[in-house]
Design a protein around this motif. Structure first.
Motif, short mmCIF file in Angstrom:
data_model
loop_
_atom_site.label_atom_id
_atom_site.label_comp_id
_atom_site.label_asym_id
_atom_site.label_seq_id
_atom_site.Cartn_x
_atom_site.Cartn_y
_atom_site.Cartn_z
N MET A 1 41.06 42.40 43.56
CA MET A 1 39.78 41.93 44.04
C MET A 1 38.63 42.68 43.38
N GLY A 2 38.90 43.85 42.87
CA GLY A 2 37.85 44.64 42.25
C GLY A 2 37.20 43.94 41.08
N HIS A 3 37.99 43.20 40.30
CA HIS A 3 37.40 42.53 39.13
C HIS A 3 36.39 41.47 39.56
N LEU A 4 36.58 40.87 40.74
CA LEU A 4 35.62 39.90 41.25
C LEU A 4 34.40 40.60 41.83
N ALA A 5 34.62 41.67 42.59
CA ALA A 5 33.50 42.41 43.19
C ALA A 5 32.58 42.94 42.11
N GLY A 6 33.15 43.46 41.04
CA GLY A 6 32.34 43.97 39.94
C GLY A 6 31.51 42.90 39.27
N GLN A 7 32.11 41.73 39.08
CA GLN A 7 31.36 40.63 38.45
C GLN A 7 30.22 40.16 39.35
N LEU A 8 30.49 40.09 40.66
CA LEU A 8 29.43 39.69 41.59
C LEU A 8 28.29 40.70 41.57
N ALA A 9 28.63 41.98 41.48
CA ALA A 9 27.59 43.01 41.39
C ALA A 9 26.80 42.85 40.09
N ARG A 10 27.50 42.56 38.99
CA ARG A 10 26.83 42.35 37.70
C ARG A 10 25.88 41.17 37.78
N VAL A 11 26.33 40.05 38.36
CA VAL A 11 25.50 38.86 38.51
C VAL A 11 24.24 39.19 39.33
N ALA A 12 24.39 40.09 40.31
CA ALA A 12 23.25 40.49 41.15
C ALA A 12 22.34 41.51 40.47
N GLU A 27 39.58 47.20 28.57
CA GLU A 27 39.09 46.26 27.56
C GLU A 27 38.76 44.91 28.17
N ILE A 28 39.61 44.42 29.04
CA ILE A 28 39.37 43.13 29.69
C ILE A 28 38.08 43.17 30.51
N LEU A 29 37.89 44.24 31.29
CA LEU A 29 36.68 44.34 32.11
C LEU A 29 35.42 44.38 31.26
N ARG A 30 35.45 45.12 30.17
CA ARG A 30 34.27 45.22 29.31
C ARG A 30 34.05 43.96 28.49
#
Length: 194
Positions: A1-12, A27-30
């Motif tokens: 779930m962390g990969h989704l939470a991080g993206q939502l934070a980035r979008v915000a 690498e995938i996250l970046r």
């Protein structure tokens, strides 16, 4: 779930730093998910790497691992920072529950931190709206969902062991059986009659 939470934070608009268990996940996250920085919690230089990735401290920490990762983030939390606890995978296969919360309590008090547990069931009334928002973000290319799906109940033990070892990428799920033919049509008919 962390990969989704991080993206939502980035979008915000947040600067997002991910903590993973491998260089491949970093690498995938970046590269695929737009994280600003990442660190590998299994690296011998993890604490130093984390400090370097968060030079201004940490305002919000989404924690689904606990253990040493949480311990490394605590000193970096900014005054009035927040910790969202969604899991403690570092403890799921331990012989006994972790002992002591002395440093956690001290950090919470000294920095006026807020720490809250998170269960999706707490937000069931908002589930439909959240699904629509998440779908729109995904359709618009702002949210990438990573799934690692295993088939059959027989795959569940291996999937759990791999998840605890950090071997999966994204949300790990076990599909118990494929949808029977015509099942979706029957479900839609039933839902439309309600």
């Amino acid at each position: 779930m962390g990969h989704l939470a991080g993206q939502l934070a980035r979008v915000a608009g947040a600067r997002v730093v991910g903590i993973t268990s491998s260089t491949e996940k970093n690498e995938i996250l970046r590269q695929q998910l737009g994280y600003t920085a990442t660190v590998n919690r299994r690296s011998s230089s993890f604490v130093d790497d984390l400090r370097a990735a968060c030079p201004a401290g940490v305002d919000v920490y989404y924690d689904n691992v606990g253990g040493p990762a949480l311990e490394a983030v605590l000193p970096l939390l900014a005054r009035h920072g927040r910790i969202v606890c969604c899991g403690v995978t570092a403890h799921y296969d331990a012989d006994r529950p972790p002992a002591g919360v002395t440093d956690l309590a001290t950090q919470l008090i000294v920095k006026s931190l807020r720490m809250q547990g998170f269960l999706v069931a707490d937000y069931l009334p908002r589930w439909g709206a959240a699904q629509r928002e998440l779908h729109a973000l995904q359709k618009g290319g702002e949210l990438t969902v990573l799934e690692d799906i295993r088939d059959g109940l027989d795959s569940a033990p291996g999937a759990l062991i791999e998840m605890l070892a950090g071997g999966n990428i994204g949300q790990l799920g076990v599909r118990l059986a494929p949808d029977p033919p015509g099942w979706r049509a029957l479900l839609e008919i039933e839902q439309s009659s309600q």
